[in-house]
Design a protein around this motif. Sequence first.
Motif, PDB file in Angstrom:
ATOM      1  N   GLY A  14      44.604  41.890  34.029  1.00 28.45           N
ATOM      2  CA  GLY A  14      45.016  40.516  34.172  1.00 28.45           C
ATOM      3  C   GLY A  14      45.098  39.814  32.830  1.00 28.45           C
ATOM      4  N   CYS A  15      45.837  38.709  32.806  1.00 24.16           N
ATOM      5  CA  CYS A  15      45.966  37.885  31.614  1.00 24.16           C
ATOM      6  C   CYS A  15      45.129  36.634  31.802  1.00 24.16           C
ATOM      7  CB  CYS A  15      47.423  37.514  31.370  1.00 24.16           C
ATOM      8  SG  CYS A  15      47.665  36.379  29.982  1.00 24.16           S
ATOM      9  N   GLN A  16      44.161  36.438  30.936  1.00 25.02           N
ATOM     10  CA  GLN A  16      43.295  35.265  31.021  1.00 25.02           C
ATOM     11  C   GLN A  16      44.085  33.985  30.809  1.00 25.02           C
ATOM     12  OE1 GLN A  16      42.512  33.756  27.710  1.00 25.02           O
ATOM     13  NE2 GLN A  16      41.857  31.938  28.850  1.00 25.02           N
ATOM     14  N   ASP A  17      45.149  34.054  30.026  1.00 27.61           N
ATOM     15  CA  ASP A  17      45.866  32.851  29.631  1.00 27.61           C
ATOM     16  C   ASP A  17      46.785  32.317  30.731  1.00 27.61           C
ATOM     17  OD1 ASP A  17      46.387  30.982  27.410  1.00 27.61           O
ATOM     18  OD2 ASP A  17      48.423  31.756  27.532  1.00 27.61           O
ATOM     19  N   THR A  21      48.984  39.290  36.705  1.00 22.92           N
ATOM     20  CA  THR A  21      48.246  40.527  36.907  1.00 22.92           C
ATOM     21  C   THR A  21      49.210  41.709  36.919  1.00 22.92           C
ATOM     22  OG1 THR A  21      48.333  40.313  39.320  1.00 22.92           O
ATOM     23  CG2 THR A  21      46.399  39.397  38.200  1.00 22.92           C
ATOM     24  N   TYR A  22      48.673  42.866  36.565  1.00 25.67           N
ATOM     25  CA  TYR A  22      49.470  44.084  36.469  1.00 25.67           C
ATOM     26  C   TYR A  22      48.724  45.213  37.150  1.00 25.67           C
ATOM     27  CZ  TYR A  22      51.993  41.557  32.791  1.00 25.67           C
ATOM     28  OH  TYR A  22      52.712  40.625  32.093  1.00 25.67           O
ATOM     29  N   ALA A  23      49.472  46.076  37.843  1.00 22.68           N
ATOM     30  CA  ALA A  23      48.869  47.248  38.460  1.00 22.68           C
ATOM     31  C   ALA A  23      48.494  48.246  37.380  1.00 22.68           C
ATOM     32  CB  ALA A  23      49.833  47.869  39.464  1.00 22.68           C
ATOM     33  N   PHE A  24      47.846  49.332  37.806  1.00 19.90           N
ATOM     34  CA  PHE A  24      47.414  50.349  36.857  1.00 19.90           C
ATOM     35  C   PHE A  24      48.578  50.794  35.987  1.00 19.90           C
ATOM     36  CE2 PHE A  24      47.077  54.821  35.655  1.00 19.90           C
ATOM     37  CZ  PHE A  24      45.901  54.781  34.923  1.00 19.90           C
ATOM     38  N   GLY A  25      48.307  50.938  34.704  1.00 24.10           N
ATOM     39  CA  GLY A  25      49.337  51.381  33.769  1.00 24.10           C
ATOM     40  C   GLY A  25      48.820  51.292  32.360  1.00 24.10           C
ATOM     41  N   ASP A  26      49.716  51.414  31.412  1.00 25.14           N
ATOM     42  CA  ASP A  26      49.322  51.436  30.016  1.00 25.14           C
ATOM     43  C   ASP A  26      49.522  50.096  29.316  1.00 25.14           C
ATOM     44  OD1 ASP A  26      48.651  54.131  30.178  1.00 25.14           O
ATOM     45  OD2 ASP A  26      50.705  54.758  29.743  1.00 25.14           O
ATOM     46  N   ALA A  27      49.942  49.070  30.051  1.00 26.79           N
ATOM     47  CA  ALA A  27      50.231  47.782  29.423  1.00 26.79           C
ATOM     48  C   ALA A  27      49.002  47.238  28.707  1.00 26.79           C
ATOM     49  CB  ALA A  27      50.706  46.794  30.482  1.00 26.79           C
ATOM     50  N   ALA A  28      49.208  46.780  27.480  1.00 24.79           N
ATOM     51  CA  ALA A  28      48.129  46.192  26.702  1.00 24.79           C
ATOM     52  C   ALA A  28      48.279  44.688  26.562  1.00 24.79           C
ATOM     53  CB  ALA A  28      48.073  46.823  25.309  1.00 24.79           C
ATOM     54  N   ARG A  29      49.538  44.200  26.716  1.00 25.02           N
ATOM     55  CA  ARG A  29      49.785  42.779  26.557  1.00 25.02           C
ATOM     56  C   ARG A  29      50.618  42.253  27.712  1.00 25.02           C
ATOM     57  NH1 ARG A  29      47.777  41.695  21.692  1.00 25.02           N
ATOM     58  NH2 ARG A  29      48.354  39.492  21.708  1.00 25.02           N
ATOM     59  N   CYS A  30      50.397  40.985  28.011  1.00 30.77           N
ATOM     60  CA  CYS A  30      51.133  40.307  29.076  1.00 30.77           C
ATOM     61  C   CYS A  30      52.528  39.939  28.586  1.00 30.77           C
ATOM     62  CB  CYS A  30      50.358  39.056  29.485  1.00 30.77           C
ATOM     63  SG  CYS A  30      51.139  38.059  30.781  1.00 30.77           S
ATOM     64  N   ARG A  31      53.418  39.638  29.531  1.00 25.08           N
ATOM     65  CA  ARG A  31      54.753  39.197  29.148  1.00 25.08           C
ATOM     66  C   ARG A  31      54.719  37.895  28.354  1.00 25.08           C
ATOM     67  NH1 ARG A  31      56.170  42.017  33.982  1.00 25.08           N
ATOM     68  NH2 ARG A  31      55.213  40.409  35.292  1.00 25.08           N
ATOM     69  N   CYS A  32      53.644  37.125  28.537  1.00 23.48           N
ATOM     70  CA  CYS A  32      53.520  35.872  27.782  1.00 23.48           C
ATOM     71  C   CYS A  32      53.082  36.115  26.341  1.00 23.48           C
ATOM     72  CB  CYS A  32      52.545  34.921  28.473  1.00 23.48           C
ATOM     73  SG  CYS A  32      50.788  35.368  28.287  1.00 23.48           S
ATOM     74  N   GLY A  33      52.708  37.355  26.023  1.00 22.01           N
ATOM     75  CA  GLY A  33      52.321  37.698  24.667  1.00 22.01           C
ATOM     76  C   GLY A  33      50.829  37.852  24.447  1.00 22.01           C
ATOM     77  N   PRO A  35      46.892  39.292  25.192  1.00 23.26           N
ATOM     78  CA  PRO A  35      46.321  40.587  25.584  1.00 23.26           C
ATOM     79  C   PRO A  35      45.801  40.566  27.016  1.00 23.26           C
ATOM     80  CG  PRO A  35      44.805  39.389  24.173  1.00 23.26           C
ATOM     81  CD  PRO A  35      46.082  38.609  24.173  1.00 23.26           C
ATOM     82  N   LEU A  36      45.799  41.735  27.631  1.00 23.28           N
ATOM     83  CA  LEU A  36      45.275  41.889  28.986  1.00 23.28           C
ATOM     84  C   LEU A  36      43.842  42.393  28.941  1.00 23.28           C
ATOM     85  CD1 LEU A  36      48.358  43.675  30.626  1.00 23.28           C
ATOM     86  CD2 LEU A  36      47.804  41.231  30.681  1.00 23.28           C
ATOM     87  N   TRP A  37      43.130  42.243  30.080  1.00 30.16           N
ATOM     88  CA  TRP A  37      41.837  42.895  30.214  1.00 30.16           C
ATOM     89  C   TRP A  37      41.664  43.370  31.648  1.00 30.16           C
ATOM     90  CZ3 TRP A  37      38.434  38.143  28.520  1.00 30.16           C
ATOM     91  CH2 TRP A  37      38.540  37.118  29.447  1.00 30.16           C
ATOM     92  N   PHE A  38      40.744  44.321  31.839  1.00 28.78           N
ATOM     93  CA  PHE A  38      40.517  44.889  33.156  1.00 28.78           C
ATOM     94  C   PHE A  38      39.840  43.863  34.062  1.00 28.78           C
ATOM     95  CE2 PHE A  38      41.098  48.899  30.958  1.00 28.78           C
ATOM     96  CZ  PHE A  38      41.730  49.666  31.904  1.00 28.78           C
ATOM     97  N   GLU A  39      40.275  43.830  35.308  1.00 30.18           N
ATOM     98  CA  GLU A  39      39.634  42.973  36.291  1.00 30.18           C
ATOM     99  C   GLU A  39      38.565  43.779  37.032  1.00 30.18           C
ATOM    100  OE1 GLU A  39      42.883  41.561  38.681  1.00 30.18           O
ATOM    101  OE2 GLU A  39      43.190  39.844  37.351  1.00 30.18           O
ATOM    102  N   THR A  40      37.405  43.167  37.252  1.00 27.65           N
ATOM    103  CA  THR A  40      36.290  43.840  37.909  1.00 27.65           C
ATOM    104  C   THR A  40      35.694  42.929  38.963  1.00 27.65           C
ATOM    105  OG1 THR A  40      35.744  45.017  35.859  1.00 27.65           O
ATOM    106  CG2 THR A  40      34.051  44.963  37.564  1.00 27.65           C
ATOM    107  N   ASP A  41      35.492  43.446  40.149  1.00 27.85           N
ATOM    108  CA  ASP A  41      34.807  42.704  41.204  1.00 27.85           C
ATOM    109  C   ASP A  41      33.314  42.692  40.870  1.00 27.85           C
ATOM    110  OD1 ASP A  41      33.710  41.638  43.452  1.00 27.85           O
ATOM    111  OD2 ASP A  41      34.433  43.185  44.829  1.00 27.85           O
TER     112      ASP A  41
END
Length: 408
Positions: A14-17, A21-33, A35-41
């Motif tokens: 997910g993107c904090q900014d 959210t993005y499904a599993f994959g290799d993406a490191a950055r959001c379309r907004c520019g 960085p992403l981080w893992f979401e955890t319940d």
Amino acid sequence: MQCRGNLRPSGRRGCQDCGETYAFGDAARCRCGEPLWFETDTAAFDWPDASGTTGSDVSLGQDTLWRYESVLPAARPTGLAAAAGGTPLFRAPSIEPPDCPRIHLKLESVNPTGSFKDRGTAVGIGRTDGPVGTVSHGNMALSVAAHAAAAGREAVILVAEDTPDSRLAMIAQHDPDLFRVRGDYGRLYDDTLEGDLGVAFLNSDSPLRVVGQKTVAYEICEAFAPDAPDAIVLPVSSGGQASGVWKALRELDTAGLLSAVPRIYLAQAARCDPIAQTYRRGASRVEPVEGEPTAAVSINNADPPSGNRALAAVSETDGGVVSVEEETMIAERDRLAGDAGVSVEPSCAVATAAVRELAASGEFGSEDDVAVILTGSGYKYGASDADASSVREIDRADIPAAVRDAVS
């Protein structure tokens, strides 16, 4: 930390900014520019019970970052990566001046390659396959090269053209594909995200690195449980480590494991302090600066890729950002070595120097507990400017008299 049920992150990011959210994959950055981080319940987080883990894996698991395996996106590995984390946290009254808070040092130099970078590398190695790489001329480069060697993986390391030969020699001993790159070093981060290079780059704020590095805040807060430190202070460069600390505090707060959320304070060298400058302006978007040469080489980042998220961490926790002058930083490095017995890079010394400045301004009181993350060892790089004038040469026959004179 244990969790009731299977909470291991599925890989969703997910993107904090902007909240994308993005499904599993290799993406490191959001379309907004950003960085992403893992979401955890985190609903079922809990600290381990007193009995802990038993069996043959106690020394490589229960006392390392892998004690939190159930909430990490990788299974506990074998080899070098299994030894990451689990670093000491101890109070250092010898460096606490009058009216200063209680200072607790988190000694990340105890990690396998001598820095906090091993946390993110260990998780990244465990989650990826094939060649791994990074853009770094210091701790992260050494960490990726060493962990790749231990896992039998190929490593691609990209460093700046002005990287000292002494650092290259440390990295090269692990036999990576090591490239000294001519051109704009600041662009290398983006270059590794563009196109399919066939390498999993574990750069400074990649989601896998951040999720591993957040475990340092788990360990700090678990050590204080059921209370919490009043503040956590750390150096900041790219903003990836600050992101990890903030992510951990958000998770622990959601789980109800914090009596209060610690304030996050970040420290930079005044010669290159884009995040601090933005903080002083009261803005939320970090702009690149023209940095000057500084002894704090490891945090000399004029255009931090996670600078905005680092600022958000400070804002959301009512913390702050401090710029430390060069002379103050060097004096603090020497104070840590001489008074606390801890050798750190100048890049680490900005953190305890920041505590002093914050205490002097009234931000901290004598009853506050402040955890300071010392990110890397000073032994690896040495201190070329250290004063050796106190060294005395004597003959063997002079030892008794010299020793008595020294301690009298």
